[in-house]
Structure formats: C-alpha cells, structure tokens
Design a protein around this motif. Structure first.
Motif, PDB file in Angstrom:
ATOM      1  N   LYS A 281      -0.780  23.041  12.314  1.00  0.00           N
ATOM      2  CA  LYS A 281       0.571  23.633  12.209  1.00  0.00           C
ATOM      3  C   LYS A 281       0.879  24.193  10.826  1.00  0.00           C
ATOM      4  N   ILE A 282       0.250  23.650   9.789  1.00  0.00           N
ATOM      5  CA  ILE A 282       0.612  24.088   8.433  1.00  0.00           C
ATOM      6  C   ILE A 282      -0.545  23.757   7.478  1.00  0.00           C
TER       7      ILE A 282
ATOM      8  N   PRO B 298       0.828  -1.215   0.000  1.00  0.00           N
ATOM      9  CA  PRO B 298       0.000   0.000   0.000  1.00  0.00           C
ATOM     10  C   PRO B 298       0.860   1.262   0.000  1.00  0.00           C
ATOM     11  N   ASN B 299       0.250   2.366  -0.424  1.00  0.00           N
ATOM     12  CA  ASN B 299       0.953   3.651  -0.367  1.00  0.00           C
ATOM     13  C   ASN B 299       1.334   3.984   1.068  1.00  0.00           C
ATOM     14  N   ARG B 300       2.441   4.723   1.203  1.00  0.00           N
ATOM     15  CA  ARG B 300       2.768   5.266   2.539  1.00  0.00           C
ATOM     16  C   ARG B 300       2.131   6.641   2.592  1.00  0.00           C
ATOM     17  N   THR B 301       1.174   6.775   3.490  1.00  0.00           N
ATOM     18  CA  THR B 301       0.357   7.986   3.483  1.00  0.00           C
ATOM     19  C   THR B 301       0.409   8.705   4.820  1.00  0.00           C
ATOM     20  N   ALA B 302       0.307  10.014   4.734  1.00  0.00           N
ATOM     21  CA  ALA B 302       0.249  10.818   5.957  1.00  0.00           C
ATOM     22  C   ALA B 302      -0.883  11.829   5.824  1.00  0.00           C
TER      23      ALA B 302
ATOM     24  N   PHE C 138       2.542  22.993   2.881  1.00  0.00           N
ATOM     25  CA  PHE C 138       3.309  21.768   3.119  1.00  0.00           C
ATOM     26  C   PHE C 138       3.848  21.212   1.802  1.00  0.00           C
ATOM     27  N   LEU C 139       2.973  21.151   0.780  1.00  0.00           N
ATOM     28  CA  LEU C 139       3.413  20.571  -0.501  1.00  0.00           C
ATOM     29  C   LEU C 139       4.473  21.446  -1.176  1.00  0.00           C
ATOM     30  N   LYS C 140       4.417  22.758  -0.895  1.00  0.00           N
ATOM     31  CA  LYS C 140       5.454  23.664  -1.430  1.00  0.00           C
ATOM     32  C   LYS C 140       6.785  23.399  -0.736  1.00  0.00           C
ATOM     33  N   ASP C 141       6.730  23.242   0.595  1.00  0.00           N
ATOM     34  CA  ASP C 141       7.950  23.093   1.389  1.00  0.00           C
ATOM     35  C   ASP C 141       8.563  21.698   1.279  1.00  0.00           C
TER      36      ASP C 141
ATOM     37  N   GLU D  89      11.823  14.939   8.434  1.00  0.00           N
ATOM     38  CA  GLU D  89      11.818  16.166   9.246  1.00  0.00           C
ATOM     39  C   GLU D  89      10.373  16.629   9.476  1.00  0.00           C
ATOM     40  N   ALA D  90       9.560  16.509   8.408  1.00  0.00           N
ATOM     41  CA  ALA D  90       8.166  16.972   8.492  1.00  0.00           C
ATOM     42  C   ALA D  90       7.409  16.246   9.610  1.00  0.00           C
ATOM     43  N   PHE D  91       7.686  14.956   9.762  1.00  0.00           N
ATOM     44  CA  PHE D  91       7.016  14.177  10.805  1.00  0.00           C
ATOM     45  C   PHE D  91       7.498  14.648  12.180  1.00  0.00           C
ATOM     46  N   LYS D  92       8.829  14.778  12.302  1.00  0.00           N
ATOM     47  CA  LYS D  92       9.384  15.151  13.613  1.00  0.00           C
ATOM     48  C   LYS D  92       8.870  16.526  14.059  1.00  0.00           C
TER      49      LYS D  92
END
Ligand SMILES: C[S@@+](CC[C@H](N)C(=O)[O-])C[C@H]1O[C@@H](n2cnc3c(N)ncnc32)[C@H](O)[C@@H]1O
Length: 413
Positions: free
Chosen positions: A178-179, A168-172, A184-187, A212-215
């Motif tokens: 926070k954003i 399966p896809n790895r999804t978040a 987010f997609l730009k950064d 980094e985004a997760f942390k």
C-alpha cells in the motif's frame, strides 16, 4: 481501585493458570477505569509476573508456615511490586492494601498490614551463588538459567535475562503493498525507522492498533526480528509458496508483499478460530494471492500432492525469545517445552516432502532454545543430505531491543 483489580486478575491467573492477557482483558473490559487507570493495572499485573521470583523471594520468609490464601498472596505480591519497581511510598502502599484487604475481613487486613510493615523494613540480600543470583534477580527459574548458561555461557545469559525485564519496542512493518517505507515515514513522522529489518518502524507512543496508519492497512504490528523469516525466504514474483503455520498471518502478509500479490500462497493453521485472524489481517492489508486452509501441517504430505517453490515453517515453539512480552512463559513446565521438539521435527519432515527440487525452506521460531533451533536443523540435515543450510541467524533479545528469534534458510538440491 486499580490495585484491587490487579490483585483480582493475578488471583484468577494463579488459580486457573490462564493466559495473562486473557485474565487481564476479561477484567479490564468491564472495569470502570479510564485509559490511564487501565494502563496502570496492566503495568502492575505484568510487572508482578515479570518479577515474580524476586517478589516471592522477598515474601518467602515473612509468610513461611502461615496459611496464605491466593488472594492475599496476590495482594502482597502486587504491593511489593509497587514498592520495589514503581517507587510508591511505603505508607501509601500499606494504607491502600489494608483498605482493600478489609473488604475480606479484619483478619486479612491485619495480616496484610503486618507482612508489609516487615517487608518494608529490610530487603533480603540476593543469593551469593552467581547462577541463583541471576535466577532471583531477573525472575527466571533456575532450570532455565542453567539451560541458557549451557547454551550461551554465563555473561550472555545475564544479558538475555536482564533484557527480558525491559519493555520491548512497539514495532510495525510497513505494508509495501500500500505504501513505501519512505513515503510512510514522511506522512507519519511519529514513527521512526527500525534497527534491524528493512521495512520496520518503531512507535513508542501508544497502541499501534489505534493509529490511523494501522486502520488504513499501511502497517501491521510485527516485531523486527519476526520480519526476518519472509525476507530470508524472499519468494520470487509468480512463485508458489506454502506457509505451514500461518496464524495470525503476519508473515503471510509479508510474503505476499514481497511477491507483490502475484503467484500463490497456501496458508495453513491448525485452529479454526485462528483462521479468522488470518482473514482479518490479510483483508486489512490488501493481500489477494492466498488460499487459507484449516488443517494439520504434520499430515500435509499425506493429503496434498503438490510441491512448492518456497516453504515457510514458522512453527509452534517454547517462546523463550518473547519473555519480555509474555512473562508467564517463564513459569511453564520445562517438560512441556521439550514436548514441542518432536512436533517441530514432524513439521520439518513435511516441509521437506512438499519442497520442489531447487526450492527453499525457511524454518523459524521465536525461541532461543538451541534444542528447538540449531540442534533441530543439525539433525534434519544429517537425515537429508540433499538439503543445504544457506543462512542461519539467532537474534538474542538484548541485541536490538526486540524479540529473540531464530531463522534458518535451507535449499533443496
Ligand atoms: C508462531 S505461530 C505462527 C505465526 C505466524 N507465522 C505469523 O507470522 O503470524 C505458530 C502457529 O502454528 C500453529 N500450529 C501449531 N501446530 C500446528 C499444526 N500441527 N499444523 C498447523 N498449524 C499449527 C499455531 O496455531 C500457531 O498459530
């Protein structure tokens, strides 16, 4: 080395019937392997279990009547997995397996060698019968294939079972506390937009938890279909919410984001150790409008005399929607799966009592077993004519390359 570790993990799993991820982590935590090596072990272990019935079907005639130790069976199965699915050359598979087996003695080495040489000579044809063929080809037990056929028909069942073999896809989910998703997609341009849910992003380049985004708490790991329940409930700002089965807190955090951290969410889970997971998650994500309780939600109507505007019941289920991620669920006992149905009903009854008039309940599961979903809701509605079904959706695993899921929005008059 990697195959030896994989065979050991499988032996542990077969003997102790533990969770696959627990057996895997226990071994990998102290194995002296680099990340690539660990990934290879993970692929071998999960791949073998994912395709277990097919591999056992191939092995069956070759070992019939022989006394085969669990370790020998594990080594044979993982070797056949390499042969059928990893396309490792025959001589390499046999050489390495025999070397590994020699550590257990010359007899074991001779046996493994003989079985593998026979196995490589010819593949046993799949059964002629359509239903048995799906069962063997996709490694779903016959009772499960029959159940899916009864509920979804033959063609749909074939698609479900084949999808369960895909990675399966790895999804978040983007944490909008926070954003924004656009920012987010730009950064973070290595993430791409999801297919099904508004705040979903897909990352197929590694472990999301290491990014980094997760942390920073900008995202949380959550399958796309699991992002639907909170959206279905869609709680207003400043409202009161009850999350009856909250751990590890993915949907709690989603509800909090939709409420912009206003109002209040009471979160319950039965297990103390899981409460810690909720706390860790919501702290990382900056959620501030919750109270977390360890408690049994089947008893809540006797214990609290408060009513809520919104209730999320994302309860325990058979997990038949997440077989691609947790293949060992395929081999659970069918009777155990049915035992969960009365528990779900009790939880629903509690949700009913605790819901305000004009309030909403979302009932969701990560199973596609209609007995736990549509049928459960049908009998609940018959018992409670003041409840109305507003929206209902079943996501099958092949539709969006996601988990299979059921979500239903109910409103009280
Ligand atoms: C599907 S998981 C919930 C996932 C969670 N909603 C999320 O999105 O992170 C089901 C949870 O129900 C909990 N559970 C099972 N029986 C329960 C009960 N009687 N009362 C409260 N929680 C229960 C389990 O411990 C498990 O964490």
């Amino acid at each position: 080395m990697e195959k030896q570790i994989a065979a050991k993990i499988l032996t542990d799993y077969f003997k102790k019937k533990t969770y696959l991820n627990i057996a895997l982590n226990k071994e990998l935590n102290h194995a002296s392997l680099n990340r690539q090596g660990k990934n290879r072990v993970t692929v071998m272990v999960y791949g073998t279990i994912q395709n277990l019935l097919f591999l056992e079907y191939q092995l069956h005639d070759l070992i019939q009547g022989k006394h085969v130790k669990v370790y020998e069976r594990s080594l044979l199965l993982v070797s056949l997995y390499e042969y059928y699915y990893m396309h490792v050359p025959e001589y390499a598979i046999a050489d390495e397996s025999v070397k590994i087996a020699k550590k257990k003695g010359q007899r074991t080495a001779g046996f493994i060698n003989a079985v593998l040489r026979h196995a490589f000579k010819s593949q046993k044809p799949l059964p002629d019968d359509d239903i048995e063929k799906i069962s063997v080809e996709t490694s779903h037990p016959l009772w499960m294939v029959k159940m899916f056929i009864k509920q979804y028909g033959l063609e749909e069942t074939r698609r479900i079972c084949l999808a369960n073999l895909q990675i399966p896809n790895r999804t978040a989910r983007v944490n909008t506390l926070k954003i924004t998703k656009e920012q987010f997609l730009k950064d973070y341009s290595d993430f791409k937009e999801g297919l099904l849910s508004e705040d979903a992003v897909i990352y197929n380049q590694g472990n999301i938890a290491h990014t980094e985004a997760f942390k920073k708490g900008f995202i949380t790991i959550q399958d796309e279909s699991s992002q639907l329940p909170a959206k279905f409930l869609n709680p207003r700002e400043n409202s009161t919410v009850l999350d009856m089965c909250g751990a590890p807190g993915s949907k709690t955090a989603h509800l909090a984001a939709l409420m912009n951290n206003t109002g209040h969410i009471d979160v319950y889970d039965l297990y103390e150790h899981k409460i810690e997971l909720i706390k860790k998650n919501i702290t990382r994500l900056g959620v501030t409008n919750t109270t977390i309780h360890c408690g049994d939600s089947t008893l809540l109507n006797e214990q609290i005399n408060k009513k809520y505007d919104y209730i999320l019941l994302d309860g325990p289920c058979s997990g038949l929607g997440v077989l691609a991620r947790k293949p060992e669920i395929k081999y659970h006992d069918s009777r155990v799966m049915d035992e969960i149905i009365p528990l779900q009903l009790k939880l629903l009854e509690n949700a009913y009592v605790l819901c305000k008039n004009s309030g909403s309940i979302v009932y969701s599961t990560c199973t596609i077993n209609k007995k736990e979903n549509e049928k459960q809701i049908e009998s609940f509605l018959l018992k409670h004519p003041d409840m109305k079904k507003k929206k209902e959706l079943t996501i099958l695993p092949y539709m969006y390359h996601s988990d299979g899921f059921y979500v239903c929005l109910l409103e009280k008059e």
